[in-house]
Write a protein that holds these residues in place. Sequence first.
Motif, mmCIF file in Angstrom:
data_model
loop_
_atom_site.group_PDB
_atom_site.id
_atom_site.type_symbol
_atom_site.label_atom_id
_atom_site.label_comp_id
_atom_site.label_asym_id
_atom_site.label_seq_id
_atom_site.Cartn_x
_atom_site.Cartn_y
_atom_site.Cartn_z
ATOM 1 N N CYS A 45 20.931 -14.101 47.213
ATOM 2 C CA CYS A 45 19.613 -14.608 47.604
ATOM 3 C C CYS A 45 19.631 -15.098 49.048
ATOM 4 O O CYS A 45 20.654 -15.549 49.559
ATOM 5 C CB CYS A 45 19.183 -15.739 46.684
ATOM 6 S SG CYS A 45 18.817 -15.156 45.017
ATOM 7 N N ARG A 50 14.960 -16.299 47.224
ATOM 8 C CA ARG A 50 14.585 -14.978 46.726
ATOM 9 C C ARG A 50 15.684 -13.979 47.101
ATOM 10 O O ARG A 50 16.388 -14.160 48.092
ATOM 11 C CB ARG A 50 13.261 -14.537 47.339
ATOM 12 C CG ARG A 50 12.103 -15.413 46.928
ATOM 13 C CD ARG A 50 10.811 -14.914 47.544
ATOM 14 N NE ARG A 50 9.702 -15.742 47.116
ATOM 15 C CZ ARG A 50 8.829 -16.276 47.953
ATOM 16 N NH1 ARG A 50 8.910 -16.070 49.248
ATOM 17 N NH2 ARG A 50 7.846 -17.016 47.487
ATOM 18 N N PRO A 51 15.795 -12.875 46.348
ATOM 19 C CA PRO A 51 16.797 -11.858 46.690
ATOM 20 C C PRO A 51 16.598 -11.326 48.103
ATOM 21 O O PRO A 51 15.468 -11.264 48.601
ATOM 22 C CB PRO A 51 16.556 -10.747 45.664
ATOM 23 C CG PRO A 51 15.802 -11.392 44.556
ATOM 24 C CD PRO A 51 15.017 -12.519 45.171
ATOM 25 N N TRP A 52 17.699 -10.931 48.723
ATOM 26 C CA TRP A 52 17.600 -10.306 50.048
ATOM 27 C C TRP A 52 16.713 -9.072 49.973
ATOM 28 O O TRP A 52 15.807 -8.907 50.776
ATOM 29 C CB TRP A 52 18.987 -9.898 50.555
ATOM 30 C CG TRP A 52 19.738 -11.011 51.196
ATOM 31 C CD1 TRP A 52 20.501 -11.959 50.572
ATOM 32 C CD2 TRP A 52 19.799 -11.300 52.593
ATOM 33 N NE1 TRP A 52 21.037 -12.811 51.498
ATOM 34 C CE2 TRP A 52 20.627 -12.427 52.750
ATOM 35 C CE3 TRP A 52 19.243 -10.721 53.729
ATOM 36 C CZ2 TRP A 52 20.917 -12.982 53.988
ATOM 37 C CZ3 TRP A 52 19.538 -11.265 54.962
ATOM 38 C CH2 TRP A 52 20.347 -12.381 55.084
ATOM 39 N N GLY A 54 16.441 -7.014 46.491
ATOM 40 C CA GLY A 54 15.999 -6.779 45.128
ATOM 41 C C GLY A 54 16.868 -5.746 44.430
ATOM 42 O O GLY A 54 17.576 -4.969 45.068
ATOM 43 N N SER A 98 11.518 -3.928 52.110
ATOM 44 C CA SER A 98 11.898 -4.701 50.925
ATOM 45 C C SER A 98 12.228 -6.138 51.280
ATOM 46 O O SER A 98 11.834 -7.070 50.567
ATOM 47 C CB SER A 98 13.098 -4.054 50.227
ATOM 48 O OG SER A 98 12.702 -2.861 49.619
ATOM 49 N N LYS A 101 8.944 -7.828 51.924
ATOM 50 C CA LYS A 101 8.219 -8.015 50.666
ATOM 51 C C LYS A 101 8.788 -9.177 49.849
ATOM 52 O O LYS A 101 8.031 -9.946 49.262
ATOM 53 C CB LYS A 101 8.244 -6.726 49.848
ATOM 54 C CG LYS A 101 7.304 -5.659 50.386
ATOM 55 C CD LYS A 101 7.517 -4.308 49.762
ATOM 56 C CE LYS A 101 7.379 -4.285 48.277
ATOM 57 N NZ LYS A 101 7.511 -2.925 47.706
ATOM 58 N N ARG A 102 10.101 -9.307 49.826
ATOM 59 C CA ARG A 102 10.691 -10.444 49.095
ATOM 60 C C ARG A 102 10.274 -11.758 49.740
ATOM 61 O O ARG A 102 9.984 -12.730 49.066
ATOM 62 C CB ARG A 102 12.225 -10.366 49.070
ATOM 63 C CG ARG A 102 12.898 -9.199 48.360
ATOM 64 C CD ARG A 102 12.526 -8.974 46.915
ATOM 65 N NE ARG A 102 11.321 -8.213 46.731
ATOM 66 C CZ ARG A 102 11.193 -6.880 46.898
ATOM 67 N NH1 ARG A 102 12.209 -6.147 47.251
ATOM 68 N NH2 ARG A 102 10.037 -6.285 46.701
ATOM 69 N N ARG A 103 10.217 -11.811 51.071
ATOM 70 C CA ARG A 103 9.796 -13.040 51.754
ATOM 71 C C ARG A 103 8.347 -13.360 51.446
ATOM 72 O O ARG A 103 7.944 -14.518 51.421
ATOM 73 C CB ARG A 103 9.962 -12.928 53.285
ATOM 74 C CG ARG A 103 11.328 -12.498 53.826
ATOM 75 C CD ARG A 103 12.522 -13.409 53.589
ATOM 76 N NE ARG A 103 12.947 -13.646 52.246
ATOM 77 C CZ ARG A 103 13.707 -12.814 51.492
ATOM 78 N NH1 ARG A 103 14.072 -11.644 51.942
ATOM 79 N NH2 ARG A 103 14.075 -13.157 50.274
ATOM 80 N N TYR A 106 6.584 -10.621 46.859
ATOM 81 C CA TYR A 106 6.416 -9.428 46.035
ATOM 82 C C TYR A 106 7.666 -9.223 45.181
ATOM 83 O O TYR A 106 8.784 -9.416 45.648
ATOM 84 C CB TYR A 106 6.224 -8.178 46.903
ATOM 85 C CG TYR A 106 4.869 -8.044 47.535
ATOM 86 C CD1 TYR A 106 3.883 -7.256 46.944
ATOM 87 C CD2 TYR A 106 4.577 -8.671 48.743
ATOM 88 C CE1 TYR A 106 2.638 -7.114 47.541
ATOM 89 C CE2 TYR A 106 3.338 -8.540 49.337
ATOM 90 C CZ TYR A 106 2.375 -7.753 48.734
ATOM 91 O OH TYR A 106 1.159 -7.617 49.329
ATOM 92 N N ALA A 107 7.460 -8.775 43.955
ATOM 93 C CA ALA A 107 8.579 -8.455 43.072
ATOM 94 C C ALA A 107 9.201 -7.127 43.495
ATOM 95 O O ALA A 107 8.555 -6.303 44.157
ATOM 96 C CB ALA A 107 8.090 -8.357 41.627
ATOM 97 N N SER A 108 10.437 -6.912 43.092
ATOM 98 C CA SER A 108 11.114 -5.655 43.364
ATOM 99 C C SER A 108 10.303 -4.499 42.776
ATOM 100 O O SER A 108 9.838 -4.575 41.639
ATOM 101 C CB SER A 108 12.516 -5.684 42.754
ATOM 102 O OG SER A 108 13.265 -4.593 43.197
#
Length: 167
Positions: A45, A50-52, A54, A98, A101-103, A106-108
């Motif tokens: 994360c 949040r994940p880098w 996803g 991606s 989007k994580r920032r 947004y979900a993977s």
Amino acid sequence: MHSREMDIVLNIKILILLSVANGAPVLAKRLLGVHLARPIDCGACFVDGRPWLGSSKTIRGLAASVIATSAVAPVIGIAWKLGLLAAVAAMIGDLTASFIKRRLGYASSEMALGLDQVPESLLPILALAPFLGLTLWDIAAVVLVFSAATPIVSRLLFRLGIRDRPY
């Protein structure tokens, strides 16, 4: 063939490369299931928790893109090294999108119209431009066509059972 016709043919070839570069990970997932599906970010994360990237961004997908695009390029009359360049640039664009989007929360695999299409088409065409003599018009046309076609093709692939989500 006249110059304009040659430009159109080259732009179609580039669209094919972009489609292979961005479609190979989806096809690899469908063919291989969970096999070799190691996330590129290893589940780590970022500072925001949040994940880098996803779980959908895998080493398998990256490898599938590079191998498939490098193999298809000579079949359509483009050097394999340019296919490799296109795949690497497309994957950098996809991974960048991606990360953003994580920032944004947004979900993977959740769709973000524009953000899902522009980086993964613009970066490779900019990388190819000096080698293929592409103009700003070529670049704009390919990015626009790719961006408009991707959601339509994605829905079709979903209906065919190739994609997990219809966006």
